[in-house]
Design a protein around this motif. Structure first.
Motif: not given
Length: 289
Positions: A254-259, A129-137, A139-146, A4-6
């Motif tokens: 990125f690809t939907p697979e996170g590459d 310093e509240i951490p935030i994360k979550g999906p961005i697109v 179908g792109y489950d391997k790429v998320g915000m951090k 997974s990519k952040t």
């Protein structure tokens, strides 16, 4: 199976500045930690101010005022310098002293004027310093915000949250910086992800940049203050546009697979001056094109 990519805001910001530099930094993995006096100053100042506010909201302003802020800042500055000097010195005693004196001037102004910026009346500290994360697109489950939000307060009267992004600057933000939409997008994205994280309507979240100036020109007719507040336009459309721009970055890189996508990325020659690859023609020959 790709890991997974952040995606951080700095990644997105570098891509918007020069896609080819982003490609070298992240897709090719060539990014190096480049310590600088500006970076450790910013971190030490953030921690000093955040510690003061933590004590102020959790205990009292009287307890917070007992903290000797210059000493706290100096300790953190030197600790950060030592921990980052793994490849040798990146500053000088004179420069470190100058940055320390700048911090002392800012902190002195802050303590004298603190009530103009922060008050415990009807206000609660939500977090630092509240951490935030979550999906961005989708179908792109391997790429998320951090990322991390510097400071969030809650006003018990207005029932609104206020996100602060603390910035250290040499002379503050001019109109040029304020009109830099990519720079402004950082706090708009924080608003979007904080809303999703907490299940809070975006209309109940306000945002503000809290900018501190290291240098003041005392010769000006109207001498600027050490602390500059900037509230950018942050309505529904602005937040939507910022999020869509972040989504486009993900889909372009990125690809939907996170590459990472392998392709020729645009080289912005206007940004070469401060690029770490400027003297590495094997990696980027844009200045010779």
């Amino acid at each position: 199976m790709p890991r997974s990519k952040t995606v951080s805001f700095s990644q997105y910001q570098i891509y918007k500045s020069c896609p080819h530099r982003w490609y070298l930094d992240y897709a090719k993995g060539l990014r190096e930690n480049r310590p600088s006096i500006h970076l450790i100053f910013g971190t030490a100042f953030h921690e000093t101010l955040q510690n003061y506010l933590q004590v102020m909201f959790d205990k009292s302003a009287t307890e917070a005022d007992k903290i000797h802020l210059p000493t706290y800042f100096k300790t953190r500055l030197m600790e950060l310098y030592k921990s980052n000097a793994y490849a040798g010195h990146f500053s000088t005693p004179e420069e470190l002293s100058e940055f320390y004196e700048d911090a002392v001037a800012i902190l002195d102004f802050f303590k004298k004027k603190r009530k103009l910026f922060f008050s415990r009346k009807n206000t609660e500290l939500v977090g630092i310093e509240i951490p935030i994360k979550g999906p961005i697109v989708e179908g792109y489950d391997k790429v998320g915000m951090k990322g991390f939000i510097d400071l969030v307060l809650y006003n018990k009267v207005t029932k609104k949250y206020l996100i602060f992004d603390i910035k250290t600057s040499t002379r503050g933000w001019s109109d040029y910086e304020k009109k830099d939409q990519v720079k402004v997008n950082q706090i708009l994205l924080y608003k979007k992800f904080f809303s999703n994280l907490k299940g809070i309507s975006e209309s109940d979240i306000d945002v503000q940049f809290f900018i501190v100036r290291r240098k003041i020109n005392e010769n000006l007719e109207f001498v600027p203050k050490r602390i500059q507040e900037f509230i950018p336009a942050n309505g529904t459309k602005k937040v939507k546009d910022a999020f869509e721009d972040l989504q486009n970055f993900v889909k372009e890189c990125f690809t939907p697979e996170g590459d990472h996508i392998e392709k020729a990325y645009f080289k912005d020659s206007s940004k070469c001056k401060f690029c770490p690859y400027i003297d590495k023609p094997d990696l980027c020959n844009k200045k010779n094109d």
